[in-house]
Design an enzyme around this catalytic site. Structure first.
Site, PDB file in Angstrom:
ATOM      1  N   HIS A  77      56.032  49.326  -6.945  1.00  0.00           N
ATOM      2  CA  HIS A  77      56.738  49.509  -8.214  1.00  0.00           C
ATOM      3  C   HIS A  77      56.382  48.376  -9.181  1.00  0.00           C
ATOM      4  O   HIS A  77      56.190  48.584 -10.376  1.00  0.00           O
ATOM      5  CB  HIS A  77      58.252  49.553  -7.944  1.00  0.00           C
ATOM      6  N   HIS A 133      58.874  51.149  -2.900  1.00  0.00           N
ATOM      7  CA  HIS A 133      60.037  50.451  -3.440  1.00  0.00           C
ATOM      8  C   HIS A 133      60.843  49.824  -2.308  1.00  0.00           C
ATOM      9  O   HIS A 133      60.749  50.256  -1.165  1.00  0.00           O
ATOM     10  CB  HIS A 133      61.006  51.444  -4.116  1.00  0.00           C
ATOM     11  N   ASP A 164      59.781  45.004  -6.850  1.00  0.00           N
ATOM     12  CA  ASP A 164      59.715  45.607  -5.513  1.00  0.00           C
ATOM     13  C   ASP A 164      58.347  46.278  -5.284  1.00  0.00           C
ATOM     14  O   ASP A 164      57.722  46.717  -6.242  1.00  0.00           O
ATOM     15  CB  ASP A 164      60.886  46.588  -5.293  1.00  0.00           C
ATOM     16  N   GLU A 172      61.241  54.898  -0.827  1.00  0.00           N
ATOM     17  CA  GLU A 172      62.179  53.770  -0.824  1.00  0.00           C
ATOM     18  C   GLU A 172      62.273  53.201   0.586  1.00  0.00           C
ATOM     19  O   GLU A 172      62.443  53.940   1.563  1.00  0.00           O
ATOM     20  CB  GLU A 172      63.577  54.234  -1.253  1.00  0.00           C
TER      21      GLU A 172
END
Ligand code: ZN
Length: 213
Positions: A127, A24, A137, A89
Protein backbone atom coordinates in the site's frame (compact mmCIF):
# COMPACT_ATOMS: atom_id res chain seq x y z
CA UNK A 1 -10.80 -20.64 3.41
CA UNK A 2 -13.97 -19.11 4.81
CA UNK A 3 -16.20 -16.56 3.12
CA UNK A 4 -17.57 -13.43 4.80
CA UNK A 5 -19.07 -11.46 1.91
CA UNK A 6 -18.62 -7.70 2.18
CA UNK A 7 -21.13 -5.31 0.59
CA UNK A 8 -18.28 -2.83 0.03
CA UNK A 9 -17.45 -3.63 -3.58
CA UNK A 10 -18.54 -3.00 -7.15
CA UNK A 11 -17.64 -3.77 -10.76
CA UNK A 12 -14.09 -3.08 -11.92
CA UNK A 13 -14.11 0.06 -14.09
CA UNK A 14 -13.36 0.13 -17.82
CA UNK A 15 -13.36 -3.65 -18.03
CA UNK A 16 -10.11 -3.81 -16.08
CA UNK A 17 -8.87 -7.10 -14.65
CA UNK A 18 -6.34 -7.51 -11.81
CA UNK A 19 -2.75 -6.76 -12.80
CA UNK A 20 -1.53 -5.90 -9.29
CA UNK A 21 -1.77 -7.30 -5.78
CA UNK A 22 -1.68 -4.73 -2.95
CA UNK A 23 -0.57 -5.89 0.50
CA UNK A 24 -1.78 -4.21 3.69
CA UNK A 25 -1.74 -4.62 7.42
CA UNK A 26 -4.96 -4.14 9.33
CA UNK A 27 -3.56 -2.08 12.25
CA UNK A 28 -6.30 -3.65 14.40
CA UNK A 29 -6.14 -5.83 17.49
CA UNK A 30 -7.83 -8.91 16.02
CA UNK A 31 -8.69 -10.45 12.69
CA UNK A 32 -12.35 -10.62 13.69
CA UNK A 33 -12.50 -6.90 14.45
CA UNK A 34 -10.89 -6.16 11.10
CA UNK A 35 -13.31 -8.44 9.23
CA UNK A 36 -16.29 -6.74 10.89
CA UNK A 37 -15.00 -3.36 9.80
CA UNK A 38 -14.25 -4.54 6.25
CA UNK A 39 -17.83 -5.84 6.00
CA UNK A 40 -19.48 -2.78 7.58
CA UNK A 41 -21.33 -0.71 4.95
CA UNK A 42 -20.75 2.45 7.03
CA UNK A 43 -16.96 1.96 6.94
CA UNK A 44 -16.88 1.93 3.10
CA UNK A 45 -13.68 -0.12 3.04
CA UNK A 46 -13.00 -3.73 2.09
CA UNK A 47 -10.39 -6.12 0.72
CA UNK A 48 -10.59 -9.35 -1.20
CA UNK A 49 -8.84 -11.36 1.51
CA UNK A 50 -7.72 -11.16 5.11
CA UNK A 51 -5.12 -13.52 6.57
CA UNK A 52 -5.08 -13.97 10.35
CA UNK A 53 -1.94 -14.49 12.42
CA UNK A 54 -2.72 -18.21 12.47
CA UNK A 55 -2.82 -18.27 8.67
CA UNK A 56 -6.60 -18.57 8.29
CA UNK A 57 -7.78 -16.97 5.05
CA UNK A 58 -11.11 -15.14 4.87
CA UNK A 59 -12.48 -14.09 1.50
CA UNK A 60 -14.71 -10.99 1.56
CA UNK A 61 -14.88 -9.85 -2.08
CA UNK A 62 -14.71 -12.09 -5.19
CA UNK A 63 -11.56 -11.52 -7.22
CA UNK A 64 -13.44 -10.28 -10.27
CA UNK A 65 -15.05 -7.46 -8.25
CA UNK A 66 -13.55 -4.10 -7.27
CA UNK A 67 -12.81 -3.94 -3.52
CA UNK A 68 -12.16 -0.68 -1.69
CA UNK A 69 -8.71 -1.03 -0.16
CA UNK A 70 -6.26 1.12 -2.10
CA UNK A 71 -7.75 4.63 -2.21
CA UNK A 72 -5.91 7.53 -3.81
CA UNK A 73 -2.53 6.79 -5.36
CA UNK A 74 -0.86 5.36 -8.42
CA UNK A 75 1.67 2.83 -9.62
CA UNK A 76 3.57 2.88 -12.92
CA UNK A 77 1.65 6.04 -13.79
CA UNK A 78 -1.75 4.40 -13.49
CA UNK A 79 -4.43 5.32 -10.97
CA UNK A 80 -7.70 3.67 -9.85
CA UNK A 81 -5.62 0.95 -8.26
CA UNK A 82 -8.80 -0.62 -6.86
CA UNK A 83 -9.92 -1.49 -10.40
CA UNK A 84 -6.47 -2.92 -11.22
CA UNK A 85 -5.71 -4.93 -8.11
CA UNK A 86 -6.52 -7.58 -5.57
CA UNK A 87 -6.20 -6.41 -1.97
CA UNK A 88 -4.91 -8.62 0.82
CA UNK A 89 -5.09 -7.53 4.46
CA UNK A 90 -2.66 -9.08 6.95
CA UNK A 91 -3.74 -9.19 10.58
CA UNK A 92 -0.92 -7.16 12.14
CA UNK A 93 -0.75 -3.99 14.21
CA UNK A 94 2.23 -2.71 12.26
CA UNK A 95 4.70 -2.77 15.16
CA UNK A 96 5.70 -6.45 15.27
CA UNK A 97 6.87 -9.25 12.93
CA UNK A 98 4.43 -11.19 10.76
CA UNK A 99 3.68 -14.74 11.93
CA UNK A 100 5.27 -17.66 10.07
CA UNK A 101 1.90 -19.37 9.48
CA UNK A 102 0.50 -16.10 8.15
CA UNK A 103 3.40 -15.67 5.71
CA UNK A 104 3.03 -19.28 4.53
CA UNK A 105 -0.69 -18.73 3.83
CA UNK A 106 0.08 -15.48 2.04
CA UNK A 107 2.58 -17.26 -0.20
CA UNK A 108 0.09 -19.97 -1.13
CA UNK A 109 -2.63 -17.40 -1.83
CA UNK A 110 -0.30 -15.15 -3.85
CA UNK A 111 0.87 -18.04 -5.99
CA UNK A 112 -2.73 -18.94 -6.86
CA UNK A 113 -3.78 -15.34 -7.59
CA UNK A 114 -0.70 -14.66 -9.75
CA UNK A 115 -1.33 -17.83 -11.76
CA UNK A 116 -5.05 -17.10 -12.20
CA UNK A 117 -4.56 -13.56 -13.46
CA UNK A 118 -1.10 -13.77 -15.02
CA UNK A 119 0.38 -11.29 -12.54
CA UNK A 120 4.18 -11.01 -12.55
CA UNK A 121 6.34 -10.68 -9.44
CA UNK A 122 6.71 -6.92 -9.96
CA UNK A 123 2.91 -6.60 -9.79
CA UNK A 124 2.93 -7.40 -6.06
CA UNK A 125 3.28 -4.11 -4.17
CA UNK A 126 2.65 -2.57 -0.77
CA UNK A 127 0.00 0.00 0.00
CA UNK A 128 2.92 2.32 0.81
CA UNK A 129 4.35 1.93 -2.69
CA UNK A 130 1.27 3.33 -4.40
CA UNK A 131 0.35 5.89 -1.73
CA UNK A 132 3.66 7.23 -0.35
CA UNK A 133 3.26 9.67 2.49
CA UNK A 134 -0.35 8.63 3.03
CA UNK A 135 0.19 4.94 3.86
CA UNK A 136 3.14 2.96 5.26
CA UNK A 137 1.65 -0.55 5.33
CA UNK A 138 2.67 -3.38 5.20
CA UNK A 139 5.46 -1.52 6.99
CA UNK A 140 9.06 -2.07 8.11
CA UNK A 141 8.45 -5.51 9.64
CA UNK A 142 7.22 -7.07 6.39
CA UNK A 143 9.67 -9.53 4.83
CA UNK A 144 9.71 -8.49 1.16
CA UNK A 145 12.96 -10.38 0.54
CA UNK A 146 11.26 -13.63 1.52
CA UNK A 147 8.57 -13.09 -1.12
CA UNK A 148 11.13 -12.00 -3.72
CA UNK A 149 13.20 -15.16 -3.24
CA UNK A 150 10.12 -17.18 -4.24
CA UNK A 151 9.23 -15.01 -7.22
CA UNK A 152 6.23 -13.58 -5.36
CA UNK A 153 7.49 -9.97 -5.35
CA UNK A 154 10.08 -8.03 -7.32
CA UNK A 155 13.73 -8.44 -6.43
CA UNK A 156 15.36 -5.20 -5.36
CA UNK A 157 18.31 -4.59 -7.64
CA UNK A 158 21.32 -2.38 -6.88
CA UNK A 159 21.72 0.23 -9.59
CA UNK A 160 24.87 2.17 -10.46
CA UNK A 161 24.00 5.87 -10.66
CA UNK A 162 26.53 8.28 -12.12
CA UNK A 163 25.67 10.79 -9.41
CA UNK A 164 23.95 10.40 -6.04
CA UNK A 165 21.45 13.24 -5.86
CA UNK A 166 17.76 13.84 -5.35
CA UNK A 167 16.89 14.24 -9.01
CA UNK A 168 18.61 11.09 -10.23
CA UNK A 169 17.15 9.12 -7.35
CA UNK A 170 13.64 10.41 -8.01
CA UNK A 171 13.81 9.61 -11.70
CA UNK A 172 14.90 6.04 -11.00
CA UNK A 173 12.20 5.61 -8.35
CA UNK A 174 9.58 6.90 -10.79
CA UNK A 175 10.87 4.50 -13.43
CA UNK A 176 10.42 1.67 -10.91
CA UNK A 177 6.74 2.63 -10.53
CA UNK A 178 6.58 5.12 -7.65
CA UNK A 179 4.21 8.10 -8.08
CA UNK A 180 5.67 11.21 -9.75
CA UNK A 181 4.37 13.82 -7.34
CA UNK A 182 6.05 12.43 -4.21
CA UNK A 183 8.22 14.79 -2.09
CA UNK A 184 11.84 13.58 -2.01
CA UNK A 185 12.05 12.68 1.71
CA UNK A 186 8.80 10.73 1.46
CA UNK A 187 10.00 8.92 -1.64
CA UNK A 188 13.27 7.96 0.07
CA UNK A 189 11.50 6.67 3.20
CA UNK A 190 9.00 4.74 1.07
CA UNK A 191 11.56 3.02 -1.13
CA UNK A 192 13.57 2.09 1.97
CA UNK A 193 10.54 0.16 3.25
CA UNK A 194 11.22 -2.30 0.42
CA UNK A 195 15.02 -2.57 0.51
CA UNK A 196 16.33 -1.40 3.91
CA UNK A 197 13.47 -0.51 6.27
CA UNK A 198 15.68 0.43 9.21
CA UNK A 199 18.05 2.68 7.30
CA UNK A 200 17.87 6.40 8.19
CA UNK A 201 19.95 9.40 7.28
CA UNK A 202 20.62 11.08 3.98
CA UNK A 203 20.48 9.56 0.50
CA UNK A 204 23.39 7.22 -0.24
CA UNK A 205 24.51 5.04 -3.12
CA UNK A 206 22.91 2.07 -1.36
CA UNK A 207 19.47 3.63 -1.70
CA UNK A 208 19.60 3.03 -5.44
CA UNK A 209 18.43 -0.49 -4.71
CA UNK A 210 14.93 -0.46 -6.09
CA UNK A 211 12.29 -3.02 -7.06
CA UNK A 212 13.09 -4.34 -10.54
CA UNK A 213 10.75 -3.11 -13.25
ZN1 ZN B 1 -3.47 -0.44 3.59
Amino acid sequence: MTARPSPNCGPRRDGLTPSLVVLHYTAMHSAEAAIERLCDPAAEVSAHYLISITGAVTMMVPEDKRAWHAGAGSWRGQDDINSRSIGIELDNLGNHPFAESQMASLETLLQAIMTRWGIAANGVIGHSDMAPGRKIDPGPHFDWARLARQGLAAQTVAQSPETVDEDSFASRAHAAGYPQDTPFETLLATTRLRSAPWRGGPLTHADYTLPSI
